[in-house]
Design a protein around this motif. Structure first.
Motif, mmCIF file in Angstrom:
data_model
loop_
_atom_site.group_PDB
_atom_site.id
_atom_site.type_symbol
_atom_site.label_atom_id
_atom_site.label_comp_id
_atom_site.label_asym_id
_atom_site.label_seq_id
_atom_site.Cartn_x
_atom_site.Cartn_y
_atom_site.Cartn_z
ATOM 1 N N ALA A 222 0.838 -1.201 0.000
ATOM 2 C CA ALA A 222 0.000 0.000 0.000
ATOM 3 C C ALA A 222 0.874 1.252 0.000
ATOM 4 O O ALA A 222 0.599 2.228 -0.705
ATOM 5 C CB ALA A 222 -0.926 -0.013 1.217
ATOM 6 N N CYS A 223 1.950 1.226 0.798
ATOM 7 C CA CYS A 223 2.889 2.355 0.820
ATOM 8 C C CYS A 223 3.485 2.539 -0.569
ATOM 9 O O CYS A 223 3.634 3.673 -1.054
ATOM 10 C CB CYS A 223 4.022 2.110 1.810
ATOM 11 N N ALA A 224 3.857 1.415 -1.222
ATOM 12 C CA ALA A 224 4.461 1.484 -2.550
ATOM 13 C C ALA A 224 3.503 2.148 -3.531
ATOM 14 O O ALA A 224 3.893 3.033 -4.306
ATOM 15 C CB ALA A 224 4.846 0.087 -3.030
ATOM 16 N N VAL A 225 2.215 1.747 -3.476
ATOM 17 C CA VAL A 225 1.238 2.312 -4.418
ATOM 18 C C VAL A 225 1.059 3.808 -4.167
ATOM 19 O O VAL A 225 1.070 4.629 -5.106
ATOM 20 C CB VAL A 225 -0.117 1.569 -4.284
ATOM 21 N N THR A 226 0.941 4.191 -2.884
ATOM 22 C CA THR A 226 0.723 5.606 -2.559
ATOM 23 C C THR A 226 1.900 6.454 -3.008
ATOM 24 O O THR A 226 1.734 7.498 -3.659
ATOM 25 C CB THR A 226 0.544 5.774 -1.036
ATOM 26 N N VAL A 227 3.127 6.019 -2.648
ATOM 27 C CA VAL A 227 4.301 6.818 -3.006
ATOM 28 C C VAL A 227 4.502 6.799 -4.529
ATOM 29 O O VAL A 227 4.919 7.799 -5.118
ATOM 30 C CB VAL A 227 5.549 6.313 -2.249
ATOM 31 N N GLY A 228 4.154 5.668 -5.180
ATOM 32 C CA GLY A 228 4.220 5.617 -6.637
ATOM 33 C C GLY A 228 3.317 6.673 -7.259
ATOM 34 O O GLY A 228 3.689 7.339 -8.235
ATOM 35 N N ALA A 229 2.117 6.852 -6.656
ATOM 36 C CA ALA A 229 1.204 7.879 -7.159
ATOM 37 C C ALA A 229 1.803 9.276 -6.990
ATOM 38 O O ALA A 229 1.693 10.135 -7.875
ATOM 39 C CB ALA A 229 -0.135 7.790 -6.424
ATOM 40 N N MET A 230 2.484 9.501 -5.851
ATOM 41 C CA MET A 230 3.173 10.786 -5.654
ATOM 42 C C MET A 230 4.231 10.970 -6.735
ATOM 43 O O MET A 230 4.432 12.071 -7.256
ATOM 44 C CB MET A 230 3.862 10.822 -4.283
ATOM 45 N N GLY A 231 4.912 9.861 -7.068
ATOM 46 C CA GLY A 231 5.936 9.901 -8.104
ATOM 47 C C GLY A 231 5.352 10.341 -9.433
ATOM 48 O O GLY A 231 5.974 11.104 -10.180
ATOM 49 N N PHE A 232 4.118 9.887 -9.733
ATOM 50 C CA PHE A 232 3.456 10.275 -10.975
ATOM 51 C C PHE A 232 3.273 11.789 -11.026
ATOM 52 O O PHE A 232 3.585 12.435 -12.033
ATOM 53 C CB PHE A 232 2.101 9.564 -11.078
ATOM 54 N N VAL A 233 2.816 12.366 -9.912
ATOM 55 C CA VAL A 233 2.609 13.825 -9.851
ATOM 56 C C VAL A 233 3.942 14.554 -10.018
ATOM 57 O O VAL A 233 4.065 15.508 -10.799
ATOM 58 C CB VAL A 233 1.947 14.212 -8.507
ATOM 59 N N ILE A 234 4.978 14.077 -9.295
ATOM 60 C CA ILE A 234 6.280 14.747 -9.356
ATOM 61 C C ILE A 234 6.886 14.634 -10.749
ATOM 62 O O ILE A 234 7.527 15.563 -11.244
ATOM 63 C CB ILE A 234 7.201 14.180 -8.273
ATOM 64 N N ASP A 235 6.628 13.502 -11.402
ATOM 65 C CA ASP A 235 7.108 13.353 -12.779
ATOM 66 C C ASP A 235 6.483 14.425 -13.669
ATOM 67 O O ASP A 235 7.173 15.076 -14.455
ATOM 68 C CB ASP A 235 6.750 11.962 -13.291
ATOM 69 N N ARG A 236 5.163 14.608 -13.535
ATOM 70 C CA ARG A 236 4.467 15.593 -14.362
ATOM 71 C C ARG A 236 4.914 17.013 -14.059
ATOM 72 O O ARG A 236 5.119 17.833 -14.954
ATOM 73 C CB ARG A 236 2.945 15.490 -14.142
ATOM 74 N N VAL A 237 5.070 17.325 -12.758
ATOM 75 C CA VAL A 237 5.330 18.711 -12.368
ATOM 76 C C VAL A 237 6.814 19.072 -12.516
ATOM 77 O O VAL A 237 7.144 20.162 -12.983
ATOM 78 C CB VAL A 237 4.866 18.958 -10.913
ATOM 79 N N VAL A 238 7.707 18.152 -12.114
ATOM 80 C CA VAL A 238 9.123 18.522 -12.041
ATOM 81 C C VAL A 238 9.986 17.780 -13.069
ATOM 82 O O VAL A 238 10.671 18.406 -13.878
ATOM 83 C CB VAL A 238 9.685 18.257 -10.625
ATOM 84 N N PHE A 239 9.943 16.445 -13.047
ATOM 85 C CA PHE A 239 10.910 15.684 -13.841
ATOM 86 C C PHE A 239 10.783 15.962 -15.336
ATOM 87 O O PHE A 239 11.778 15.953 -16.055
ATOM 88 C CB PHE A 239 10.767 14.183 -13.561
#
Lengths: 334, 293
Positions: free
Chosen positions: B73-90
């Motif tokens: 569950a932690c992996a899925v949640t942080v993965g979702a954060m990663g999606f946002v950070i990819d769009r906004v920053v990376f």
């Protein structure tokens, strides 16, 4: 004619800003409370820290993540010597701090510049800096994790007369004069032949190598000059804060000058100073909000990196160009 | 004597697998996008704090299966954060210098530390190991905490899955081809932007997984992210940045060096790790294994 005076007015603005800053720092003890005077002293040393760091970062184009090691080396070396031999003239104690910083930067520079470049250089300096941090935290002579406390402010003996730096704001003015001296030297290095060579190396290392310049040697020069000045700033800090802890060697402290440089604009000499002042303001105004400091600093840094690549000074220059010559459109590549 | 030796080696291995869990996502993202993600440690920390919060919704300690589910569950949640950070920053960091993106992601690390401080506070928190792993395992006169063996198992499992994915499956091979030559891959009809996003989400999910699995490994504090990221940097640079097998080898090597160094020179714990990193990079600047694997 009219146009000329306008552009003259714009040219004079930085000088006026500089003079205002100088005057402000010179008069802080007259109008500010004690806490603020203390912070102003720290801020001046942080400006020197950032300006000396920018010699390798903005000018030579190397991202070093271990600059705090030199700051701590200077601070610890001079503090240790002043407690070991309290009768030694203060100038010698300071010089010892600078010397230790210089030796350390020769060593780290030799290792880190040996083959590593780019991201490897950043991580290698980070690892070596953490090594220094760990060593300081484990060494009994340097107070282990508790650091050194009760560092005394010395007497300055000029033969004919003596200045007791523990009195009033005398030590503040010593920092002021010493920082001004170091900033002038850094300005001279930045704008002189050495600075121009370093800047050329940043832009075209390969081409400069073909011209017969020993690129690595010059990078080492920059690294050592920068490390030595940083160490001197650290050596001046010890008697001012009267307590030093291994935190000043920690990698998060190495990130500070990078932050200052990017915030103010790393391609300009005064950029890091602007960054340090703005950062100090941000930090001071958020000091009572727990966790807020990281959010604001992190947010500001991210915004600058993504939206203002030239930093504050770069953005001001861009805006000025747009105001002065709106018809010309995009600025040329030069 | 032999038991002592084995114990030290096992301690080194526990450290090695813990850091490999952190370093795997970091090296994966660098391999594909050439972004060295300073904030990775921050998201491991967020994963661990999430595990703490989810666990405290219930009665505290949970069984092994529930614990694994929680880590996922932690992996899925942080993965979702990663999606946002990819769009906004990376997305904006693709064409800038490596060291520049290092600083941008350092800013994200600061943000994640600030977020943890505001949400969970400055105090140390602790997470119980899952039920059944709280005790110790006896093998003759050799004693190990069961949870430590679980960490070793988790590290090896993550390595095997990642290695199988990258070496043996079609999607993993597409991933590697994009890492080697994104332009050529795009000419061959591969949606490279999708691959970049998948790599970032997978990297962040690995950070969240590491956080969930490692939450009982130490007490949680806002400094945890910084500590983990420095050690993970050492591991991936010694292994060869972008190389998962290299990171696995380097983690074991550095873990053993540090464990034995600390035992034989107890006055200087933690020093051997940095000395080893510096010496290895001096002689092999590209790391133990280079290239994307």
């Amino acid at each position: 004619m009219d146009n000329n005076t306008t552009s003259f007015g714009f040219k004079a603005t930085p000088l006026i800003a500089l003079a205002l800053c100088f005057a402000a720092f010179a008069t802080v003890p007259f109008w500010a409370e004690k806490g603020l005077v203390f912070l102003a002293g720290i801020l001046m040393l942080q400006i020197v820290f950032a300006l000396s760091f920018n010699l390798i970062f903005g000018l030579t184009g190397l991202v070093s993540f271990g600059q705090a090691a030199f700051f701590a080396a200077g601070a610890y070396a001079s503090a240790w010597l002043s407690s070991y031999a309290p009768d030694l003239p203060f100038v010698l104690t300071l010089a010892f701090g600078g010397l230790v910083g210089a030796l350390l930067s020769v060593l780290i520079g030799m290792v880190a510049l040996h083959r590593a470049s780019g991201i490897y250089f950043a991580i290698l300096t980070l690892a070596l800096g953490q090594l220094i941090y760990t060593l300081i935290g484990k060494s009994t002579a340097l107070g282990r994790e508790d650091g050194l406390i009760g560092i005394t402010r010395p007497n300055l003996n000029f033969g004919l007369f003596e200045i007791d730096l523990s009195r009033g704001d005398d030590y503040y003015y010593l920092i002021f004069v010493a920082s001004a001296g170091m900033i002038v030297s850094l300005w001279w290095v930045w704008h002189g032949t050495l600075g121009r060579t370093l800047s050329a190396i940043r832009q075209e290392p390969e081409r400069i190598r073909f011209l017969g310049v020993n690129v690595r040697r010059y990078r080492e020069y920059a690294f050592v000059i920068s490390g030595t000045v940083t160490a001197l700033a650290g050596a001046l800090l010890a008697p001012w804060s009267q307590i030093i802890t291994p935190m000043i060697a920690h990698w998060s402290y190495s990130a500070l000058p990078i932050l200052f440089c990017l915030l103010g604009g790393s391609t300009r000499f005064w950029g890091p100073a602007v960054g340090a002042i703005v950062f100090a303001g941000l930090e001071h105004s958020t000091r009572n909000m727990f966790g807020m400091a990281e959010l604001i600093v992190g947010g500001a840094l991210l915004f600058v990196v993504l939206a203002m690549p030239g930093g504050i000074l770069g953005t001001i220059a861009l805006l000025r160009q747009k105001i002065l010559s709106p018809a010309e459109g995009r600025p040329s590549d030069e | 004597m032999l038991a002592d030796f084995l114990l030290i080696a096992m301690n080194g291995l526990v450290w090695a697998m813990a850091i490999f869990l952190v370093a795997s996502g970091l090296t994966l993202v660098f391999g594909i996008l050439h972004i060295l993600n300073f904030s990775h440690g921050g998201f491991v920390m967020i994963g661990a704090y999430l595990a703490y919060s989810i666990m405290n919704l219930g009665s505290g300690a949970v069984g092994i299966v529930a614990f694994l589910g929680l880590a996922l569950a932690c992996a899925v949640t942080v993965g979702a954060m990663g999606f946002v950070i990819d769009r906004v920053v990376f997305k904006r960091l693709k064409d800038v210098d490596d060291s520049y993106s290092l600083i941008a992601t350092y800013a994200i690390l600061l943000l994640s530390e600030g977020a943890v401080k505001t949400i969970w506070g400055p105090n140390f928190l602790s997470v119980y190991p899952p039920k059944g792993l709280g005790g110790a395992v006896f093998l003759g006169d050799f004693i190990m905490p069961a949870y430590a063996l679980f960490v070793i198992g988790a590290g090896i499992a993550v390595f095997l899955v990642l290695d199988f994915w990258l070496q043996r499956t079609a999607s993993g091979k597409i991933m590697k081809s994009v890492a080697l030559d994104p332009w050529m891959a795009s000419l061959l009809g591969i949606n490279i932007n999708l691959i970049f996003t998948v790599a970032v989400v997978a990297g962040f999910a690995l950070a969240g997984l590491a956080g969930g699995v490692l939450a009982p490994n130490q007490s949680l504090s806002p400094m945890m992210g910084g500590t983990y990221i420095i050690q993970a940097f050492g591991v991936i640079i010694v292994g060869g940045i972008g190389n998962v097998r290299g990171a696995f080898l380097a983690a074991i090597l550095l873990g053993l060096i540090d464990a034995f160094g600390t035992v034989y020179v107890p006055s200087l714990p933690g020093v051997f790790f940095f000395v080893a990193v510096a010496v290895i990079i001096l002689f092999r600047p590209q790391g133990l294994l280079s290239g994307v694997r």
